[in-house]
Write an enzyme that holds these catalytic residues in place. Structure first.
Site, PDB file in Angstrom:
ATOM      1  N   HIS A   1       2.455   8.218   3.153  1.00 49.64           N
ATOM      2  CA  HIS A   1       1.483   9.301   3.190  1.00 49.64           C
ATOM      3  C   HIS A   1       0.729   9.462   1.883  1.00 49.64           C
ATOM      4  O   HIS A   1      -0.363  10.009   1.875  1.00 49.64           O
ATOM      5  CB  HIS A   1       2.171  10.618   3.553  1.00 49.64           C
ATOM      6  N   GLY A   2       1.325   9.049   0.786  1.00 43.97           N
ATOM      7  CA  GLY A   2       0.606   9.208  -0.473  1.00 43.97           C
ATOM      8  C   GLY A   2       1.399   8.651  -1.635  1.00 43.97           C
ATOM      9  O   GLY A   2       2.626   8.643  -1.611  1.00 43.97           O
TER      10      GLY A   2
END
Lengths: 270, 468
Positions: free
Chosen positions: B325-326
């Site tokens: 996600h990041g």
């Protein structure tokens, strides 16, 4: 084709899309606009217009902004900085002024401000201000008398041609003086944007803001109209709004508005 | 190009479907590929190299896919090459900076020297999604689940098809293999697809963008300057915005796919109705969960091994999910939190939550916004401040306006209520009853016109400040 009519939803959607397409294309600049920009503005004030295709003109030659100390006293009594600048004051502005209203702790002044306000809409909006409900600025200034009016507008106008904005700004200031001949008008420079936004946006950036600020500072005459700039206390060394003071690159965090109020207490010229 | 934008709705879509509709069947995939490349190209106009990267990726994976045919001897080597190629770009653009920064921190601790990073790479749009998608293709071909795609155009169409290129769902090749070769579309599917698309558009523009305003307002002011009720409202707003935004996008993708004859997988199955985190992650971003299960969890042993190994597998999956996600520590922490919750639930909490539904509801009502806060706020100091506002046991508060929940409540109360309402079964139940009759059509048209109106007014995306 006859089968299509068995699916009324599809028919309606096709009609709708075809009907709306010209307006959408006009909005996107693929078709020429139907009316001049200002006229459209009067109907729907919040649509963002693409930035003017012509390059912005050269800023007027930089005159030395007459600093208040250098002004020769024309009257016998030069304007004195006030003890309490906020009693009997009115703030007019956009969402940054809203921030001042909500978070700075200033309770003595009146506020006529809203998100999205610009010189093109300032006399058309109806807001709750100065104890009056849903009044226009005209009505407010007819009802109440103020000693000083703080004015901070400009960022919402960056999509328009700067000459038009400055012209309208000057008309706005003139109208304010007409309605409140005893009041001092204190124009605040527009707050800078942080680097992230300023460097990545062709319209909303510090170059355009500085140009506008420079132009409206010319409206100050040192007698009844003044120009002050709060940016130095929030800027970093490159003239951008310091990253740590903001989250969205446009507004300072709530807790810093009290610093703005303190600065105003020290630096309101009159 | 964002789906919920005037260029997409009134320039790209009509243009694309006109050409696609007129194309003879043999050329439809080519039209889809070219249209999708145009769609992607428009989105990366400022960085045209990413367009060529996508072309290169299609080509290389096509070549490698053919080499993975069962008859070849070195197919395992080719698989490794393929995985390295694909993950290399993802790693370089997304994670190199993170590892560099953390390496610099360790170096500074060890030697006292400070190295600063003076390069910044912009992530190519969609790379997290299309990388996973093409890797799923390679692995499926290797496992002989599907034969390799012989047509470059078909493979390109699979990878790039614009409904799912930018934000998923992550489509596994075998889910659309047959439809790539042969699909028929009649008016019923176009009708259904367009209906789904309009619902997705409404979800994004009318729900997500509106409720997201509360989160942006609170962030702009700074979390130290809001009261506790408003902090919770903001957390709820973020949770609702994230859901309706992503759900809306997935619905739009499904609808568009359906209009072309593809049955793309569903990505969201009413996740906020879950009673446990385990259930939640089988209903939220379903295609991501499936990908990790299929290509990480099961190869590691899945459920068919000792309890301790299962826990290890779960940990691997969740660390990777968080990291996907990041590229920042809060995402890893988020993944760890979820791993922790899922493990406890496995050990018996889940049974308790499902037996006492009210307990499950309260549990999720608290954990959903709290876990999303860990996801939303990248800076740990800010996170601490925000939690200090959520649970004000002596935390700092500067400049909080008393009773600020009243103006915020007036402004955002209705949309928050609507958001909560749309998480319940009620709207779905109502919709089933009216979708086929004229009222249903009227509702859809109203949603479409309402969304278009919002787009015109520039209220499309609260992150783009058109009004200051």
């Amino acid at each position: 084709m006859r089968k299509l009519f068995r699916y009324p939803f599809l028919c309606f959607m096709a009609l709708t899309i075809v009907a709306v397409m010209p307006s959408a294309w006009r909005q996107l600049g693929l078709l020429p606009p139907r009316q001049p920009r200002r006229a459209i503005l009067a109907e729907i004030p919040e649509i963002r217009f693409p930035a003017a295709p012509e390059p912005l003109p050269e800023p007027p030659p930089m005159e030395e902004e007459p600093s208040l100390e250098e002004l020769p006293p024309e009257d016998s009594l030069p304007p004195q900085p006030p003890e309490d600048p906020f009693t009997g004051a009115l703030f007019i502005g956009d969402s940054r002024t809203e921030g001042i209203r909500l978070y700075s702790g200033i309770t003595e002044a009146d506020f006529f401000s809203s998100t999205g306000m610009s010189v093109y809409t300032v006399f058309e909006e109806r807001l709750d201000a100065g104890g009056l409900k849903k009044c226009t600025l005209n009505e407010l200034l007819t009802e109440k008398q103020y000693q000083r009016i703080f004015l901070m507008l400009g960022i919402n106008e960056l999509g328009y041609k700067i000459e038009e904005t400055v012209q309208t700004y000057s008309e706005t200031v003139a109208t304010l003086q007409e309605l409140q001949p005893e009041a001092y008008i204190i124009i605040q420079a527009n707050l800078h944007l942080a680097k992230k936004r300023s460097d990545s946006d062709k319209t909303f950036n510090n170059n355009n803001l500085n140009q506008l600020n420079q132009a409206i500072s010319q409206l100050a005459d040192g007698k009844t109209i003044f120009f002050i700039d709060v940016n130095p206390i929030f800027d970093d060394e490159n003239g951008y709004l310091t990253e740590a003071y903001t989250w969205d690159s446009v507004h300072i965090l709530g807790k810093y508005y009290s610093q703005w109020a303190d600065w105003l207490r020290e630096n309101t010229p009159v | 190009m964002v789906f919920s934008s005037l260029p997409f709705l009134f320039v790209f879509l009509p243009g694309f479907f006109l050409i696609y509709g007129l194309c003879p069947r043999r050329w439809k995939n080519a039209a889809l590929l070219l249209g999708s490349l145009a769609f992607y190209g428009y989105g990366v106009l400022e960085t045209p190299e990413y367009f060529f990267l996508l072309l290169l990726t299609i080509f290389i994976n096509w070549v490698i896919g053919l080499r993975l045919d069962a008859r070849f001897r070195h197919r395992r080597l080719w698989l490794v090459i393929g995985l390295i190629y694909n993950f290399f770009w993802l790693f370089a653009f997304k994670y190199a900076g993170f590892f560099f920064d953390n390496g610099a921190v360790l170096w500074r601790l060890a030697s006292g020297e400070t190295i600063t990073r003076n390069w910044e790479l912009i992530l190519p749009i969609g790379i997290s999604f299309y990388t996973f998608q093409i890797v799923s293709y390679l692995i499926d071909v290797y496992r002989e689940t599907v034969p390799p795609e012989r047509s470059l155009v078909n493979l390109g169409a699979y990878l790039c098809m614009f409904p799912q290129l930018i934000a998923g769902p992550i489509v596994q090749y075998r889910q659309v293999a047959r439809e790539l070769r042969r699909r028929t579309v009649r008016l019923p599917q176009i009708d259904q697809g367009l209906r789904t698309f309009v619902l997705g558009l409404g979800s994004k523009v009318l729900l997500a963008n509106r409720v997201g305003g509360l989160w942006t307002d609170v962030s702009a002011v700074g979390c130290e300057s809001v009261s506790t009720p408003v902090a919770w409202m903001a957390a709820a707003a973020y949770s609702l915005q994230l859901y309706f935004d992503f759900y809306g996008y997935s619905l739009m993708a499904l609808g568009l796919g359906q209009m072309m004859g593809f049955s793309l997988p569903e990505n969201f199955l009413q996740p906020y109705r879950s009673l446990s985190m385990t259930e939640f992650w089988r209903r939220w971003h379903v295609t991501l969960g499936s990908w990790f299960r299929e290509y990480v969890y099961i190869p590691l042993g899945g459920n068919r091994c000792g309890k301790l190994t299962q826990v290890r597998n779960l940990l691997a999956v969740w660390l990777l999910t968080g990291f996907w996600h990041g590229a920042s520590w809060n995402f890893i922490l988020w993944g760890l939190l979820l791993f922790f919750l899922l493990t406890i639930e496995r050990m018996g909490l889940r049974r308790i939550l499902e037996r006492r539904r009210w307990l499950g509801r309260i549990y999720m009502l608290l954990l959903i916004p709290l876990s999303w806060m860990l996801f939303a706020i990248t800076d740990f100091q800010e996170l601490g401040l925000f939690f200090g506002r959520l649970f004000p046991i002596g935390g700092p508060a500067r400049g909080v306006i008393p009773m600020d929940y009243i103006p915020y409540g007036k402004l955002y109360g209705p949309i928050l209520a609507a958001g909560f309402l749309f998480c319940t079964p009620l709207p779905g139940w109502l919709w089933k009853r009216m979708e086929r009759n004229p009222l249903g059509i009227a509702v859809l048209l109203a949603i479409f016109l309402g969304s278009v109106y919002c787009l015109f007014r520039g209220m499309n995306d609260p992150f783009l400040y058109f009004r200051f």
